[in-house]
Design a protein around this motif. Structure first.
Motif, PDB file in Angstrom:
ATOM      1  N   ALA A  27       0.747  -1.226  -0.089  1.00 16.04           N
ATOM      2  CA  ALA A  27      -0.088   0.040  -0.043  1.00 16.04           C
ATOM      3  C   ALA A  27       1.012   1.171  -0.052  1.00 16.04           C
ATOM      4  N   ASP A  28       0.545   2.010  -1.015  1.00 19.39           N
ATOM      5  CA  ASP A  28       1.420   3.248  -1.140  1.00 19.39           C
ATOM      6  C   ASP A  28       0.855   4.403  -0.224  1.00 19.39           C
ATOM      7  N   ILE A  29       1.736   4.626   1.087  1.00 22.82           N
ATOM      8  CA  ILE A  29       1.197   5.668   1.880  1.00 22.82           C
ATOM      9  C   ILE A  29       2.026   6.797   1.942  1.00 22.82           C
ATOM     10  N   PRO A  30       1.784   8.048   1.749  1.00 19.14           N
ATOM     11  CA  PRO A  30       2.584   9.124   1.751  1.00 19.14           C
ATOM     12  C   PRO A  30       3.436   9.230   3.216  1.00 19.14           C
ATOM     13  N   MET A  31       4.738   9.571   3.083  1.00 20.69           N
ATOM     14  CA  MET A  31       5.625   9.674   4.145  1.00 20.69           C
ATOM     15  C   MET A  31       5.046  10.515   4.957  1.00 20.69           C
ATOM     16  N   ALA A  32       4.440  11.614   4.728  1.00 19.38           N
ATOM     17  CA  ALA A  32       4.098  12.869   5.548  1.00 19.38           C
ATOM     18  C   ALA A  32       2.878  11.921   6.421  1.00 19.38           C
ATOM     19  N   ASP A  33       1.984  11.106   5.853  1.00 19.05           N
ATOM     20  CA  ASP A  33       0.923  10.422   6.582  1.00 19.05           C
ATOM     21  C   ASP A  33       1.573   9.703   7.605  1.00 19.05           C
ATOM     22  N   VAL A  34       2.518   8.721   7.548  1.00 14.29           N
ATOM     23  CA  VAL A  34       3.424   7.877   8.161  1.00 14.29           C
ATOM     24  C   VAL A  34       3.758   8.490   9.447  1.00 14.29           C
ATOM     25  N   ALA A  35       4.533   9.576   8.957  1.00 13.46           N
ATOM     26  CA  ALA A  35       5.294  10.546   9.981  1.00 13.46           C
ATOM     27  C   ALA A  35       4.139  11.194  10.956  1.00 13.46           C
ATOM     28  N   ALA A  36       3.237  11.447  10.475  1.00 13.77           N
ATOM     29  CA  ALA A  36       1.942  12.045  11.518  1.00 13.77           C
ATOM     30  C   ALA A  36       1.344  11.221  12.257  1.00 13.77           C
ATOM     31  N   LEU A  95       3.061   8.486  13.572  1.00 11.57           N
ATOM     32  CA  LEU A  95       4.081   8.198  14.818  1.00 11.57           C
ATOM     33  C   LEU A  95       4.163   9.220  15.763  1.00 11.57           C
ATOM     34  N   THR A  96       3.256  10.312  15.379  1.00 14.22           N
ATOM     35  CA  THR A  96       3.382  11.470  16.340  1.00 14.22           C
ATOM     36  C   THR A  96       2.150  11.809  16.696  1.00 14.22           C
ATOM     37  N   ARG A 130      -3.611   4.632   9.865  1.00 15.38           N
ATOM     38  CA  ARG A 130      -3.678   3.963  11.213  1.00 15.38           C
ATOM     39  C   ARG A 130      -3.854   2.378  10.982  1.00 15.38           C
ATOM     40  N   LEU A 131      -4.741   2.175  10.178  1.00 13.41           N
ATOM     41  CA  LEU A 131      -5.187   0.631   9.921  1.00 13.41           C
ATOM     42  C   LEU A 131      -3.993  -0.002   9.471  1.00 13.41           C
ATOM     43  N   ILE A 132      -3.516   0.454   8.322  1.00 15.03           N
ATOM     44  CA  ILE A 132      -2.097  -0.139   7.570  1.00 15.03           C
ATOM     45  C   ILE A 132      -0.901  -0.229   8.451  1.00 15.03           C
ATOM     46  N   ILE A 133      -0.875   0.516   9.319  1.00 15.87           N
ATOM     47  CA  ILE A 133       0.537   0.601  10.110  1.00 15.87           C
ATOM     48  C   ILE A 133       0.204   0.092  11.372  1.00 15.87           C
TER      49      ILE A 133
END
Length: 345
Positions: free
Chosen positions: A37-46, A48-49, A57-60
């Motif tokens: 799944a292609d998740i934007p880096m900004a979304d993943v970083a957000a 984690l914070t 949230r579902l995928i990670i």
């Protein structure tokens, strides 16, 4: 060891440890950020914070993080079990499969699914109805039982490194043959779940699998300070170890039990991931040299890193039809083993 060698060993050890720590962090970050799944880096970083979208949230949190945690723990189990077995048997080819643990877990899982799905529910044909939540417990029970049988056989014959190795090979071969015979005779579409488990996979692993492994991880690591000195002495023949004051049979048995419990729990959770228990201890010793403590530490960290990277490679190369981690470790493990053999022998 000379004073100069001792001084030079310190910076080398620190350098190796620092490099491996960086590799572990990068591996973990890559496993979290990269995937099908292609998740934007900004979304993943957000995320984690404390923020992030619902999809992220579902995928990670529900898909990637559980399988990463399960893979890290399983990697520690396989690599540490291999290190312990290679040390006490003084056999460089020892790993969980040599002791029959992997084969015992395979047979128990096969029998469990055969009875619960095929015999008790002969009309059931869907994977959703498979009792997959019980597979870790079934694999653990079979692996421990196989290790116990091998230990009892070796004990009756006179506990020695050579005899316990031969018992492991013989019992493992029989268990594997029986398991494959049952699988071949099953002849059902439901056999797919067994084949996936046999290849070693982190697919669909949840937080339940990580929580299943965690107590064994804690107990295994907690035992290391207890058996550290005996483990160094177990590298020698039994008469030499006894002359140095070691209760040989007692500590041989304790280390063997710890190794079998670690291996059986890992096989139960993710299947028999090959080459991790064999390759990682050799790679750790190659990097650490004669530093026993460092080689043991590197074994634990490298096991987690290699399984994490192997799973990531399988996910990226296979995309939706991901490649099982057992296939990845086998493909990369063989050339690595050959390279280590050329370097060390």
């Amino acid at each position: 060891m000379s004073a100069r060698a001792s001084i030079s060993a310190g910076p080398r050890s620190l350098g190796i440890t620092a490099a491996l720590a960086v590799l572990a962090v990068l591996s973990l970050a890559a496993a979290v950020f990269l995937g099908v799944a292609d998740i934007p880096m900004a979304d993943v970083a957000a995320l984690l914070t404390g923020g992030g979208s619902a999809e992220a949230r579902l995928i990670i949190l529900d898909i990637r993080m559980p399988r990463i945690a399960t893979g890290i723990l399983a990697g520690i189990h396989f690599s540490l079990a291999g290190y312990l077995l290679q040390t006490i048997t003084r056999n460089p080819l020892a790993d969980p499969s040599l002791m029959g643990v992997s084969q015992g877990a395979t047979l128990s899982v096969t029998i469990f699914l055969l009875f619960t799905v095929y015999i008790l529910e002969p009309g059931s044909n869907t994977l959703a109805e498979l009792p997959v939540a019980w597979l870790p417990a079934a694999g653990l029970a079979g692996g421990l039982l196989a290790g116990g049988v091998i230990y009892l056989l070796a004990f009756r014959l006179g506990l020695s490194a050579l005899r316990i190795t031969l018992c492991g090979v013989a019992v493992g071969a029989v268990l594997h043959a029986v398991a494959i015979g049952l699988i071949a005779g099953w002849g059902s579409a439901r056999i797919e779940i067994i084949l996936e488990w046999l290849s070693g996979s982190l697919y669909a692993r949840s937080w339940d699998h990580a929580l299943f492994l965690l107590p064994f991880t804690i107990a295994g690591l907690a035992m290391l300070p207890v058996v550290y000195r005996p483990l160094m002495l177990l590298q020698f023949d039994a008469p030499v170890a006894r002359s140095l004051g070691l209760g040989y049979r007692k500590y041989f048995s304790i280390v063997l039990i710890v190794a079998c419990a670690l291996a059986a729990s890992a096989v139960g959770a993710v299947g028999p991931v090959v080459f991790v228990g064999l390759i990682v201890p050799h790679l750790a010793r190659f990097l650490a040299g004669r530093n026993f403590m460092l080689s043991l530490t590197l074994t634990i960290v490298l096991g987690a890193v290699i399984v994490t990277l192997g799973d990531l490679i399988g996910r990226l190369l296979g995309q939706a039809e991901e490649i099982p981690i057992g296939v990845v470790t086998a493909v990369f493990g063989v050339p690595l083993l050959l390279a280590l053999l050329r370097t060390t022998m």
